[in-house]
Design a protein around this motif. Structure first.
Motif, mmCIF file in Angstrom:
data_model
loop_
_atom_site.group_PDB
_atom_site.id
_atom_site.type_symbol
_atom_site.label_atom_id
_atom_site.label_comp_id
_atom_site.label_asym_id
_atom_site.label_seq_id
_atom_site.Cartn_x
_atom_site.Cartn_y
_atom_site.Cartn_z
ATOM 1 N N TYR A 161 -9.925 -7.759 7.802
ATOM 2 C CA TYR A 161 -9.424 -8.285 9.082
ATOM 3 C C TYR A 161 -8.286 -7.422 9.597
ATOM 4 O O TYR A 161 -7.597 -6.755 8.840
ATOM 5 N N TRP A 162 -8.135 -7.438 10.897
ATOM 6 C CA TRP A 162 -7.139 -6.588 11.546
ATOM 7 C C TRP A 162 -6.777 -7.193 12.897
ATOM 8 O O TRP A 162 -7.528 -7.996 13.456
ATOM 9 N N GLN A 163 -5.589 -6.807 13.395
ATOM 10 C CA GLN A 163 -5.188 -7.244 14.728
ATOM 11 C C GLN A 163 -6.064 -6.505 15.731
ATOM 12 O O GLN A 163 -6.261 -5.299 15.603
ATOM 13 N N THR A 170 -6.210 -2.171 8.633
ATOM 14 C CA THR A 170 -6.958 -3.331 8.146
ATOM 15 C C THR A 170 -6.316 -3.900 6.878
ATOM 16 O O THR A 170 -5.637 -3.201 6.128
ATOM 17 N N LYS A 171 -6.553 -5.201 6.707
ATOM 18 C CA LYS A 171 -6.222 -5.858 5.441
ATOM 19 C C LYS A 171 -7.553 -6.320 4.877
ATOM 20 O O LYS A 171 -8.519 -6.485 5.630
ATOM 21 N N ASN A 172 -7.619 -6.537 3.581
ATOM 22 C CA ASN A 172 -8.873 -7.051 3.037
ATOM 23 C C ASN A 172 -8.651 -8.045 1.919
ATOM 24 O O ASN A 172 -7.643 -8.020 1.234
ATOM 25 N N MET A 173 -9.599 -8.939 1.804
ATOM 26 C CA MET A 173 -9.603 -9.913 0.698
ATOM 27 C C MET A 173 -10.931 -9.680 0.008
ATOM 28 O O MET A 173 -11.984 -9.948 0.591
ATOM 29 N N SER A 174 -10.882 -9.157 -1.205
ATOM 30 C CA SER A 174 -12.155 -8.893 -1.882
ATOM 31 C C SER A 174 -12.367 -9.893 -3.013
ATOM 32 O O SER A 174 -11.468 -10.669 -3.348
ATOM 33 N N ASN A 175 -13.547 -9.887 -3.560
ATOM 34 C CA ASN A 175 -13.935 -10.787 -4.661
ATOM 35 C C ASN A 175 -13.811 -12.261 -4.287
ATOM 36 O O ASN A 175 -13.439 -13.087 -5.112
ATOM 37 N N VAL A 176 -14.075 -12.573 -3.039
ATOM 38 C CA VAL A 176 -14.014 -13.961 -2.583
ATOM 39 C C VAL A 176 -15.338 -14.650 -2.936
ATOM 40 O O VAL A 176 -16.407 -14.131 -2.630
ATOM 41 N N ASP A 185 -1.810 -15.218 6.381
ATOM 42 C CA ASP A 185 -0.704 -14.268 6.572
ATOM 43 C C ASP A 185 -0.818 -13.595 7.943
ATOM 44 O O ASP A 185 -0.779 -12.377 8.053
ATOM 45 N N LEU A 186 -0.955 -14.428 8.989
ATOM 46 C CA LEU A 186 -1.194 -13.881 10.325
ATOM 47 C C LEU A 186 -0.007 -14.152 11.239
ATOM 48 O O LEU A 186 0.771 -15.075 11.003
ATOM 49 N N GLU A 187 0.096 -13.342 12.275
ATOM 50 C CA GLU A 187 1.135 -13.530 13.286
ATOM 51 C C GLU A 187 0.672 -14.613 14.256
ATOM 52 O O GLU A 187 -0.520 -14.672 14.584
ATOM 53 N N PRO A 188 1.608 -15.466 14.742
ATOM 54 C CA PRO A 188 1.187 -16.444 15.765
ATOM 55 C C PRO A 188 0.881 -15.739 17.087
ATOM 56 O O PRO A 188 1.361 -14.633 17.340
ATOM 57 N N TRP A 189 0.084 -16.382 17.897
ATOM 58 C CA TRP A 189 -0.286 -15.875 19.232
ATOM 59 C C TRP A 189 -0.822 -14.447 19.179
ATOM 60 O O TRP A 189 -0.429 -13.592 19.970
ATOM 61 N N THR A 190 -1.714 -14.182 18.221
ATOM 62 C CA THR A 190 -2.276 -12.836 18.066
ATOM 63 C C THR A 190 -3.790 -12.944 17.868
ATOM 64 O O THR A 190 -4.259 -13.885 17.242
ATOM 65 N N ARG A 191 -4.498 -11.974 18.424
ATOM 66 C CA ARG A 191 -5.951 -11.959 18.288
ATOM 67 C C ARG A 191 -6.346 -11.106 17.089
ATOM 68 O O ARG A 191 -5.910 -9.948 16.986
ATOM 69 N N TYR A 192 -7.126 -11.693 16.195
ATOM 70 C CA TYR A 192 -7.582 -10.993 14.984
ATOM 71 C C TYR A 192 -9.095 -10.854 14.979
ATOM 72 O O TYR A 192 -9.798 -11.712 15.503
ATOM 73 N N CYS A 193 -9.556 -9.786 14.363
ATOM 74 C CA CYS A 193 -10.989 -9.579 14.205
ATOM 75 C C CYS A 193 -11.313 -9.543 12.715
ATOM 76 O O CYS A 193 -10.492 -9.097 11.911
#
Ligand SMILES: *[C@@H]1O[C@H](CO)[C@@H](O)[C@H](O)[C@H]1NC(C)=O
Ligand SMILES: *[C@@H]1O[C@H](CO)[C@@H](O)[C@H](O)[C@H]1NC(C)=O
Ligand SMILES: *[C@@H]1O[C@H](CO)[C@@H](O)[C@H](O)[C@H]1NC(C)=O
Ligand SMILES: *[C@@H]1O[C@H](CO)[C@@H](O)[C@H](O)[C@H]1NC(C)=O
Length: 316
Positions: A161-163, A170-176, A185-193
């Protein structure tokens, strides 16, 4: 002797070639698998139009089984009847063309070990924005035979995911393992993909196609400060309104709260007069005497104070 045998073999081979070689063979015969299906496809040979084809498959060293007979299309889905296909099997296909009584030679395809080589399409990803967090909901691709979890029991998701607009960070979460994950861990009022890829965690690693990026916006930090802000605003507004009302209608309010009890005129005059008459003195004397007589413990005097008093009154 040996020459005769050789001629016989040659004639047999040539005869066979003549019988089945009347038609050109299909070309580019390939066996593919996507999401655990098994499909043989080919190109039509040059030659007469209106050819029919017959396609067969076999598992490992077993004999071929017909699947599509006298079809005019250029592919055959062997998993159309999935019961005949073993999910861990190694398959090979073959096809031949025919026109009337003439048939071409069989053309054999590559082999595929289904679970190892199947192409896994992307998972279906949807996002749910919840204040400053985004929940990622992942749906596995639907398999033709069995299911992703049944075949790849240790498959995991790699969530990237990234802004929006900052694809390089990018940030990633693996082995989910779960198919619902909260990114917090996101900023408020921000669009993420968000993009998700499945890893079967087999060796060699077998990955799905990555999902197309889906985007969603976060809102305010948390729920509580939002509620507190609204409550504070309402309370302040009400207080201000009350003050304004009090100022505008102060006369009406004071008249209501403190009405002017106007005493009759003569009462006022009596109260303002100085107590200088003998009548006032007489009352004062009487009170004085009553208070002095009672502690005397004389029952007679207490019961009949008025009888004892007249002499005092007359004396003054
Ligand atoms: C396929 O076509 C051949 C030749 O036309 C015919 O002999 C055969 O019976 C057909 N098979 C089926 C299943 O239709
Ligand atoms: C993906 O999810 C959407 C929304 O839930 C749905 O309409 C669509 O059919 C899904 N696609 C697949 C391939 O499951
Ligand atoms: C997850 O995906 C990211 C981005 O594609 C990649 O850099 C990372 O190596 C992947 N992690 C795993 C464990 O596959
Ligand atoms: C993915 O996450 C791991 C661990 O959090 C990190 O070491 C790695 O650099 C990340 N990769 C990308 C492409 O962000």
């Amino acid at each position: 002797m040996s020459a005769a045998v050789c001629v016989f073999i040659l004639s047999a081979v040539c005869g066979h070639t003549v019988v089945s070689g009347g038609l050109s063979r299909p070309t580019k015969v390939r066996l593919t698998s996507q999401d655990m299906n098994l499909v043989l496809s080919w190109d039509s040979p040059a030659g007469p139009a209106g050819l029919l084809y017959t396609a067969e498959y076999k598992c490992s060293v077993n004999s071929y089984r017909a699947s599509c007979v006298n079809i005019s299309t250029l592919e055959c889905d062997f998993t159309r009847i999935p019961q005949g296909i073993y999910q861990f099997g190694k398959y090979t296909g073959r096809v031949r063309a025919q026109s009337g009584t003439e048939t071409s030679a069989w053309v054999e395809s590559n082999s595929i070990t289904l679970d190892r080589e199947t192409f896994i399409t992307s998972p279906n990803v949807s996002l749910l924005s919840n204040a400053a967090a985004i929940e990622v909901i992942i749906e596995d691709p639907v398999f033709r035979i069995s299911s992703l979890r049944a075949i790849f029991s240790s498959a995991t998701y790699n969530i990237t995911y990234w802004q929006d607009g900052q694809r390089q960070k990018t940030k990633n979460m693996s082995n989910v393992l779960q198919n619902r994950v909260v990114l917090s861990d996101l900023e408020p009022w921000t669009r993420y993909c968000v993009q998700v890829q499945i890893s079967t965690r087999r060796r060699p690693n077998h990955l799905s196609q990555p999902s197309t990026a889906v985007c969603e916006s976060t809102t305010i930090d948390e729920e509580a400060p939002w509620v507190a802000a609204v409550v504070t605003f309402v309370v302040t507004a009400m207080a201000v309104a009350l003050v304004v009302i009090a100022v505008v209608y102060r006369k009406h309010i004071s008249r209501f709260l403190c009405p002017k009890d106007e005493l009759p005129q003569h009462f006022n005059e009596d109260l303002t007069k100085r107590p200088n008459s003998s009548w006032y003195i007489a009352i004062a004397e009487e009170i004085f005497h009553q208070m002095s007589i009672i502690p005397d413990s004389s029952v007679l005097e207490a019961e009949h104070p008025l009888e004892a008093e007249p002499p005092h009154n007359t004396q003054t």
